[in-house]
Design an enzyme around this catalytic site. Structure first.
Site, PDB file in Angstrom:
ATOM      1  N   HIS A 134       0.629  -1.120  -0.085  1.00  0.00           N
ATOM      2  CA  HIS A 134       0.128   0.023   0.205  1.00  0.00           C
ATOM      3  C   HIS A 134       0.921   1.197   0.147  1.00  0.00           C
ATOM      4  CE1 HIS A 134      -4.384  -1.031   0.343  1.00  0.00           C
ATOM      5  NE2 HIS A 134      -4.037  -2.126   1.025  1.00  0.00           N
ATOM      6  N   ASP A 141      -7.573  -1.370  -1.560  1.00  0.00           N
ATOM      7  CA  ASP A 141      -8.586  -2.460  -0.896  1.00  0.00           C
ATOM      8  C   ASP A 141     -10.158  -1.859  -1.543  1.00  0.00           C
ATOM      9  OD1 ASP A 141      -6.684  -3.616   0.499  1.00  0.00           O
ATOM     10  OD2 ASP A 141      -7.006  -2.421   2.370  1.00  0.00           O
ATOM     11  N   GLU A 203      -6.804 -12.170   1.006  1.00  0.00           N
ATOM     12  CA  GLU A 203      -7.847 -11.153   1.253  1.00  0.00           C
ATOM     13  C   GLU A 203      -8.924 -10.866  -0.051  1.00  0.00           C
ATOM     14  OE1 GLU A 203      -5.432  -7.877   2.134  1.00  0.00           O
ATOM     15  OE2 GLU A 203      -4.648  -8.585   3.863  1.00  0.00           O
ATOM     16  N   HIS A 206      -8.167  -7.098  -1.399  1.00  0.00           N
ATOM     17  CA  HIS A 206      -6.821  -6.538  -1.566  1.00  0.00           C
ATOM     18  C   HIS A 206      -6.540  -6.794  -3.213  1.00  0.00           C
ATOM     19  CE1 HIS A 206      -2.698  -5.137  -0.606  1.00  0.00           C
ATOM     20  NE2 HIS A 206      -2.664  -5.824  -1.749  1.00  0.00           N
TER      21      HIS A 206
END
Length: 241
Positions: A134, A141, A203, A206
Site C-alpha cells: 500500500h 482495498d 484477502e 486487496h
C-alpha cells in the site's frame, strides 16, 4: 521476509494522482483517518496514474455486468507510519480478543499473534527494496456498492482477521446466502483481473497492479521469471501538484 519481497523493483516513476469520487465510490470518512492514523497532508485516496487507469477500466467492466454498481475504494495509499499504526492496532486487537494482556505475553504468544497479523498486514519496512504494497501507490482495498449506493454483502468486512477473509472461503458452501457472497467476490475479482490486477491470496478485498506482490503472483501463474515490479515506495516528489 515474504516471498514476493525478493522481487526486483524498477520504478517507472509514474505520478501519484487522486482517485476521482465521481467515477468510483470512496468510503467517507476514511476508516483509518477516523481511528487517528497519521496521514499528515497525504491523502489515502491516491494511486499511481497507471493503476488508476486500470481501476477505471475495471469500473467500466462492472457497469457492463451490473449497471449502476460501483467499485468502492476502502483504502489505497498508506505512508509507512500509517502501516505501522494499523499493524500495531491489529496486533493489540488480536491480543485482546484472546483475553490476554500485552504486558504479560510470553514469547510464544507474541509470535503466535504476530503470525496471524502478518497474514493480512505487511510489516512496515524502511528498506526501499521491500516496501509494503500500500505504500507504493499500486495496491488498494475495494468492495462493491449497488445502484442505490448500498454496500453489497461480501460475507465478511474488510480487514477481518479470520478465515472468512480468504477469497474462496464460501466457494464450496451449499448455503444460498453464502453462495451469493462467493458470487459477489467472484464478480469483483473478475472485473479487477480483467483490468490487470491480481488479488491477494488471503484477502478478498486487496488488489494490486505493478507492485512486488503482483509481479510474484504473475510469476507463479505463468511460470515466467521476467516479471518485475513497476512501482516501489511512493516518494513525495511523485505527487501531482
Amino acid at each position: 521476509m515474504k516471498p514476493y519481497q525478493a522481487i526486483l523493483i524498477r520504478d517507472c516513476g509514474e505520478p501519484m494522482v487522486p482517485i476521482p469520487s465521481d467515477r468510483v465510490a470512496l468510503v467517507q470518512p476514511h476508516p483509518y483517518q477516523v481511528l487517528g492514523a497519521p496521514y499528515g497532508d497525504q491523502s489515502p485516496y491516491c494511486l499511481r496514474s497507471g493503476v488508476l487507469a486500470a481501476l477505471l477500466q475495471a469500473q467500466a467492466r462492472l457497469q457492463q455486468r451490473q449497471p449502476g454498481w460501483k467499485i468502492q475504494v476502502f483504502d489505497a495509499f498508506r505512508p509507512l507510519a500509517v502501516q505501522q499504526f494499523m499493524v500495531d492496532r491489529t496486533y493489540g486487537e488480536q491480543v485482546q480478543a484472546r483475553g490476554w494482556r500485552a504486558e504479560a505475553l510470553t514469547t510464544v504468544q507474541r509470535e503466535a499473534v504476530m503470525a496471524e497479523v502478518i497474514q493480512f498486514w505487511a510489516v512496515p519496512s524502511d528498506d526501499p527494496a521491500t516496501p509494503p504494497p500500500h505504500s507504493t501507490g499500486a495496491a488498494l482495498d475495494v468492495t462493491l456498492v449497488d445502484a442505490s449506493g448500498a454496500a453489497v454483502n461480501m460475507g465478511s468486512p474488510i480487514d477481518e482477521v479470520s478465515p472468512r477473509s480468504h477469497p474462496d472461503h464460501f466457494a464450496a458452501s451449499s448455503v444460498a446466502i453464502e453462495q451469493r457472497f462467493h458470487a459477489h467476490r467472484t464478480l469483483l475479482n473478475q472485473v479487477m483481473a480483467a483490468a490487470g490486477f491480481c488479488r491477494h491470496p488471503n484477502e478478498w478485498w486487496h488488489f494490486s497492479l505493478g507492485d512486488q506482490l503482483w509481479a510474484w503472483q504473475r510469476q507463479q501463474e505463468t511460470g515466467r521469471q521476467d516479471f518485475l515490479a513497476h512501482y516501489g515506495r511512493a516518494s513525495v516528489d511523485l505527487w501531482v501538484q
